[in-house]
Design a protein around this motif. Structure first.
Motif, mmCIF file in Angstrom:
data_model
loop_
_atom_site.group_PDB
_atom_site.id
_atom_site.type_symbol
_atom_site.label_atom_id
_atom_site.label_comp_id
_atom_site.label_asym_id
_atom_site.label_seq_id
_atom_site.Cartn_x
_atom_site.Cartn_y
_atom_site.Cartn_z
ATOM 1 N N LEU A 129 0.805 -1.216 0.000
ATOM 2 C CA LEU A 129 0.000 0.000 0.000
ATOM 3 C C LEU A 129 0.844 1.276 0.000
ATOM 4 N N ARG A 149 -5.637 4.429 3.505
ATOM 5 C CA ARG A 149 -4.757 3.312 3.159
ATOM 6 C C ARG A 149 -4.360 2.510 4.401
ATOM 7 N N VAL A 180 -4.388 0.555 -4.708
ATOM 8 C CA VAL A 180 -5.222 -0.203 -3.784
ATOM 9 C C VAL A 180 -6.104 -1.199 -4.534
#
Length: 564
Positions: A129, A149, A180
């Motif tokens: 991420l 995130r 993502v």
């Protein structure tokens, strides 16, 4: 993996179910996208899977929801935690630790995983991420997108079989959203994870869905099918589908790549139209232009817009000179020079953590400059008393509940009228325009994320500030609600209000903004007309621009007007 059997949910105090006749199945290892207008009950359906509905929210759940064979009526959320990971619309409400690394490890600690397993999974998630540089940062100092995130990462580390995601990309910049979504796709394809996700920004996610479950209206039974089949009948559709409908393409395209392959004839039609336009490039002439004075405009018909804001003492509504701000030893802004004129709409764009929200906070006086100056309407915001400042500048924050404190919509409106010294009923008129159908006795916390944002906007607009600031204003809004917001903001700009919005919504910027400022690492790296800035940026170009390049069209509305 997930089975809804004739499910309905009725909350306490409501006579009608929020959702009913929900009967469908999410197979193992598929990504199912839940779509529909704001307020139709998408969050309720997601909450029924994790057990939050009704164990946490209250109300009555009829029918049966099973996850991996477990009945959510008899299993509370903590008894489903090893199977289901959930990220809601407000990540801050889920955090239980102070730093990024601790938050990623917390869920695994609760499940009793071995330390070496926890360490490895934390490192993997930090890399997946793009959070490695933030691992030791306090969560409170992160931007909204960075927090989003972290919230997603905190549910990935325990490796749940099922992921429930409510607006997972709403606070993310385009590049972070793509990262993502790529991670989620890998979880589905490589690990067999089952994902049920609600998202309003369909242009980002529709191509990743195996199936789409459409909730067409409150209380209506969901329609389940392939993305192409559902988009053909859906009241909410991304720009690529809207353009396909306009052009008569069958089947409808779901990706920019599919649309570009079919767009040759459409580009030729538009090119012919452009060559026949004597004044030059029509698509750029159709871009909105800022209004410099009231005499140049036609007053809108809405009675709540008839009174123009007071004229600033300077030619600028706001002026920023050599602004620098340091927060928690982090240089958030560096040497920002900016002028904002009456009637101008400016979009602040850039990756998460670039300094957009910090700049808005400085303009509204929440942060004091470390260096440089900020002037709004002839006053210095951080040195001006709130009763005076509210008539010069208003901020709709990323989290609308920060502004909403009363128990009912009516009480919020009454307080807003009093704070702004406005005619009683001013705020309620705005609410009716922005939020049709919401009753006076509704509690703000019972509204959807998009509805709360509309209520907060009405509260801020009651004081009619010459400068209006909005932080991620389309987060949680469906396309219809976004269109209503655009109409209101365009009318305000026509009246002479200056508008500055920090947004990752490239489609909103294309439709509304006269000018775009791109920020990176606290500095302005681009400042110019919307058509010039976004067309030259692969990350921030809207779908229509990508489909019809090299022509510089920004919105479906522009194309429709040209073809007409």
């Amino acid at each position: 993996m997930i089975r809804f059997e004739n499910v309905s949910v009725t909350y306490d105090g409501q006579s009608e179910p929020t959702v009913q006749n929900v009967d469908f199945e999410v197979p193992e290892g598929e990504l199912v996208l839940l779509v529909g207008p704001s307020g139709v009950g998408k969050s309720t359906v997601l909450g029924a899977v994790s057990g939050l509905v009704p164990h946490f929210t209250g109300g009555t759940l009829r029918g049966r929801v099973t996850v991996a064979g477990r009945d959510t009526r008899t299993h509370k959320p903590r008894e489903l935690a090893d199977v289901v990971g959930t990220v809601g619309q407000d990540p801050l409400s889920h955090f239980v630790t102070d730093t990024v690394e601790d938050e990623l490890a917390y869920g695994m600690e609760s499940l009793g995983l071995a330390p070496d397993v926890m360490r490895r999974r934390v490192e993997e998630t930090l890399d997946l991420l793009g959070l490695s540089d933030l691992r030791n940062r306090p969560i409170a100092t992160l931007s909204g997108g960075q927090q989003q995130r972290v919230a997603i990462g905190s549910v990935l580390t325990p490796h749940p079989q099922v992921l429930i995601l409510d607006e997972p990309t709403s606070a993310l910049d385009p590049a972070a959203a793509e990262e993502v979504l790529a991670v989620l796709q890998r979880l589905v394809h490589d690990l067999g994870t089952t994902i049920l996700m609600a998202e309003h920004r369909l242009e980002r996610v529709i191509q990743y869905a195996d199936q789409v479950a459409l909730l067409p209206s409150p209380g209506a039974a969901p329609v389940l099918g392939t993305p192409a089949d559902v988009m053909a009948i859906s009241p909410v559709t991304p720009p690529v589908v809207d353009l396909g409908r306009l052009a008569g393409w069958t089947p409808l395209p779901l990706t920019v790549r599919d649309a570009r392959r079919r767009a040759a004839d459409l580009r030729e039609q538009l090119e012919q139209r452009d060559s026949n336009t004597p004044k030059g490039r029509g698509e750029l002439r159709d871009q909105p232009q800022p209004t410099r004075s009231r005499r140049e405009t036609t007053p809108p018909t809405r009675r709540w817009l008839r009174r123009a804001p007071s004229t600033p003492r300077s030619p600028y509504t706001a002026e920023v000179q050599a602004l620098a701000i340091t927060r928690e030893h982090v240089q958030a802004l560096r040497k920002i020079d900016l002028t904002i004129t009456p009637g101008e709409t400016v979009a602040l764009m850039g990756r998460n953590g670039a300094g957009k929200s910090t700049l808005l906070s400085a303009l509204v006086g929440l942060l004091e400059p470390t260096k440089g100056t900020v002037q709004v309407g002839g006053v210095t915001p951080h040195r001006t008393a709130p009763p005076t400042l509210v008539r010069q500048v208003g901020l709709v924050p990323q989290e609308p509940l920060d502004l909403l404190y009363a128990d009912t919509v009516a009480a919020e409106c009454t307080a807003a009228d009093a704070d702004a010294n406005a005619t009683p009923g001013t705020c309620r008129t705005l609410v009716t325009e922005l939020l049709p159908g919401v009753t006076d006795d509704t509690h703000p916390r019972d509204l959807s994320e998009g509805q709360r944002l509309a209520l907060a906007l009405a509260v801020v607009l009651t004081a009619r500030p010459p400068l209006l600031l909005l932080d991620e204003p389309t987060r949680g809004l469906d396309y219809a609600a976004k269109a209503r917001l655009v109409t209101v903001l365009k009318a305000l700009a026509a009246e002479g209000h200056a508008i500055v919005l920090a947004t990752h919504d490239v489609e909103l910027a294309a439709e509304l903004a006269h000018r775009v400022l791109l920020l990176a690492e606290g500095e302005v790296i681009a400042d110019g007309p919307t058509a010039e800035v976004v067309v030259s940026s692969p990350s921030f170009a809207p779908q229509v621009t990508k489909i019809l390049a090299p022509q510089h069209w920004l919105t479906v509305a522009q194309v429709r007007q040209a073809l007409a």
